[in-house]
Design an enzyme around this catalytic site. Structure first.
Site, mmCIF file in Angstrom:
data_model
loop_
_atom_site.group_PDB
_atom_site.id
_atom_site.type_symbol
_atom_site.label_atom_id
_atom_site.label_comp_id
_atom_site.label_asym_id
_atom_site.label_seq_id
_atom_site.Cartn_x
_atom_site.Cartn_y
_atom_site.Cartn_z
ATOM 1 N N SER A 54 0.857 -1.105 0.306
ATOM 2 C CA SER A 54 0.170 0.040 0.190
ATOM 3 C C SER A 54 0.874 1.116 -0.030
ATOM 4 O O SER A 54 1.649 1.210 -0.738
ATOM 5 C CB SER A 54 -1.024 0.029 1.225
ATOM 6 O OG SER A 54 -2.048 0.938 1.190
ATOM 7 N N HIS B 241 -7.866 -5.388 0.010
ATOM 8 C CA HIS B 241 -6.560 -4.756 0.583
ATOM 9 C C HIS B 241 -6.245 -5.245 2.081
ATOM 10 O O HIS B 241 -6.634 -5.421 2.793
ATOM 11 C CB HIS B 241 -6.945 -3.326 0.821
ATOM 12 C CG HIS B 241 -5.794 -2.376 0.654
ATOM 13 N ND1 HIS B 241 -4.759 -2.320 -0.346
ATOM 14 C CD2 HIS B 241 -5.304 -1.447 1.548
ATOM 15 C CE1 HIS B 241 -3.908 -1.173 -0.147
ATOM 16 N NE2 HIS B 241 -4.003 -0.995 1.095
ATOM 17 N N GLU C 271 -9.394 -4.850 -3.992
ATOM 18 C CA GLU C 271 -8.730 -4.053 -2.911
ATOM 19 C C GLU C 271 -9.500 -3.260 -2.055
ATOM 20 O O GLU C 271 -9.545 -3.056 -1.086
ATOM 21 C CB GLU C 271 -7.795 -2.914 -3.915
ATOM 22 C CG GLU C 271 -6.616 -3.777 -4.584
ATOM 23 C CD GLU C 271 -5.319 -4.209 -3.526
ATOM 24 O OE1 GLU C 271 -5.677 -3.651 -2.358
ATOM 25 O OE2 GLU C 271 -4.514 -4.691 -4.145
#
Length: 513
Positions: A196, A416, A318
């Site tokens: 990320s 995610h 995600e």
């Protein structure tokens, strides 16, 4: 500075001073090592400065404080930051099979967290599994986040630069290159990995003039390469908004605030920056012309680090992280989502909506929104990077994490961060995380082994293949080879598809979070 320790505690002697670590389950572990001067007082909102070192033996048995952050419990991870918090947070941690002259490959982990949370001191990011299973030296890094790391003060301040987070990470990499041999690592064989925001950081480091020669491989897990990088003028508007929220008139007022007040103001900034159907991010990396001259995606595509091997990928859903457990988005309408497509793709918004809807027949409005934001921030720009590198005949390996968590009745999908317990192969340390609820132990073990061993293989050789996976080919434009990580892993192709790739220039990539 010094403290008593057991007779078998490992010692490492460095030019900056001597460290006493801990012997833990066959590894030597050194925590809380300062790699830069504390960014406090006059050094708040200044580029990282070298640490002066210490006299005597410094005890390195405990983690240093995490960077100041909110530290809230969230419905997906269950929290991504734990006290103590302090501005004096520029420390790193080392796990090694032995502080000897073995010159092992080195893995450096840069945490993510939406640019406002996380820490190299979190047990979920401990490097012991990689060090032990791969005979690696592993380093985790803490750096400034939130307002303290990403705020731009402009010409009103005599340090006319931004991206203090990046100066921290560069200082850490320089420290590692200079000192890692004493821990048994090879300074010429370093891989930087991040997830990320940490993956965005890794990309930024790869194209920074001071960062290019400090590592040879990069692992980019869910890099948000579609995030907008504001220029100086935009960044100053964010600074003005923070001043208003914090109730101070100028930069001097910000400097006088305790960090606790800055964190409280950050909570308010989420509300200021919030827009429907957008992943909320109050602070962003900026293009300031000095620490970051252009978006890392553009710089990588321009060949600014041609010798870098890259392992790149994302999760299938995600944005399930941002929307799947949010009751407001459970009530999303198709009209709202179509309007969001038009924001993203402009004149081609209606066409894009139909392409996405055709790819997932019977999808709910929430699922279409999740697909859009996942493509916008991660898959489309990530695929553009893979395509560009492949066309330059540069080594890049692409993956997609396809395993959907059963948590929240499946609404999160393959969200995610969900791959993290598998890549680290440490699911036992994620008991606090709601997103692992219902995942079967055999999946944690089998999928964890597949991903963990692939990461180790890449760090050691530049090739993620191992006996527990189907053959994983490099990504090329003819084949678009993509490893699909799921309960049963398979070698696939082209996770985006030609129709969506054709939209990538229509406005989605590079959109504001």
């Amino acid at each position: 500075m010094s403290a008593p320790g057991p007779d078998d505690a490992p010692l490492v002697r460095l030019p900056v001073g001597t460290l006493r670590g801990r012997a833990e389950n066959g590894l030597a572990v050194f925590r809380g090592i300062p790699y830069a001067a504390p960014p406090v007082g006059e050094l708040r909102w200044r580029p990282a400065r070298p640490h002066p070192g210490w006299a005597g033996i410094r005890d390195a048995g405990e983690y240093g404080p995490s960077a100041p952050q909110v530290g809230l419990v969230d419905p997906v991870l269950g929290g991504h930051g734990a006290p103590p918090f302090d501005e004096d947070c520029l420390t790193l941690n080392v796990w090694t099979p032995g502080p000897d002259d073995a010159r092992r490959p080195v893995l450096v982990w840069i945490h993510g967290g939406g640019f406002v949370s996380g820490s190299g001191a979190l047990p979920i990011y401990a490097g012991d599994t990689f060090a032990r299973d791969g005979d690696l030296v592993v380093v985790s890094v803490s750096y400034r986040i939130g307002a303290l790391g990403y705020l731009y003060l402009g010409a009103e301040d005599d340090a006319d630069a931004g991206n203090f987070w990046l100066t921290d990470q560069l200082a850490a990499l320089r420290w590692i290159r200079e000192h890692i041999a004493a821990f048994g690592g090879d300074p010429d064989d370093i891989t930087v990995a991040g997830q990320s925001g940490g993956a965005f950081s890794t990309a930024a480091l790869a194209v920074h003039p001071q960062g290019r020669g400090l590592f040879r491989r990069a692992i980019l897990q869910s890099p948000p390469l579609g995030v907008h990088t504001p220029d100086r003028e935009e960044a100053l508007r964010t600074t003005a908004a923070l001043m208003e929220v914090a109730g101070v008139p100028d930069v001097a007022g910000l400097r006088a605030l305790p960090w606790e007040a800055l964190v409280e103001a950050t909570v308010g900034m989420f509300g200021v920056q919030a827009r429907w159907g957008r992943w909320p991010v109050p602070f962003l990396p900026m293009v300031d012309g000095s620490t970051l001259t252009r978006h890392p995606l553009a710089a990588l595509l321009a060949g600014e680090n041609p010798d870098l091997d890259i392992l790149l990928g994302w999760t299938a859903d995600e944005a399930g992280f941002a929307f799947g457990a949010n009751e407001m988005y459970a009530r999303a309408t198709f009209e709202q989502v179509r309007a969001r497509f038009e924001e993203a793709f402009g004149a081609r918004g209606g066409e894009a909506y139909e392409i996405f809807a055709a790819e997932r027949p019977g999808a709910t409005a929430l699922e279409l929104l999740t697909d859009l934001v996942s493509e916008e921030l991660f898959r489309l720009p990530g695929t553009a990077l893979a395509e560009g590198l492949a066309e330059q005949e540069r080594p890049v390996w692409l993956y997609q994490f396809d395993y959907p968590t059963p948590a929240y009745d499946g609404r999160l999908g393959a969200a995610h961060c969900l791959e993290l317990p598998f890549t680290f192969r440490n699911a036992d340390r994620w008991a606090h995380a709601p997103f692992l609820a219902g995942v079967e132990p055999k999946t944690l073990d089998g999928l964890g082994a597949a991903m963990h061993d692939a990461w180790i293989a890449f760090v050691r050789t530049g090739d993620p293949n191992h006996a527990g996976l189907p053959a994983w080919e490099r990504y090329t434009t003819p084949t678009r080879a993509t490893m699909r990580f799921a309960a049963a892993c398979e070698a696939g192709t082209d996770p985006v598809g030609a129709a969506k790739r054709g939209l990538s220039g229509a406005g989605a990539a590079g959109g504001r979070a």
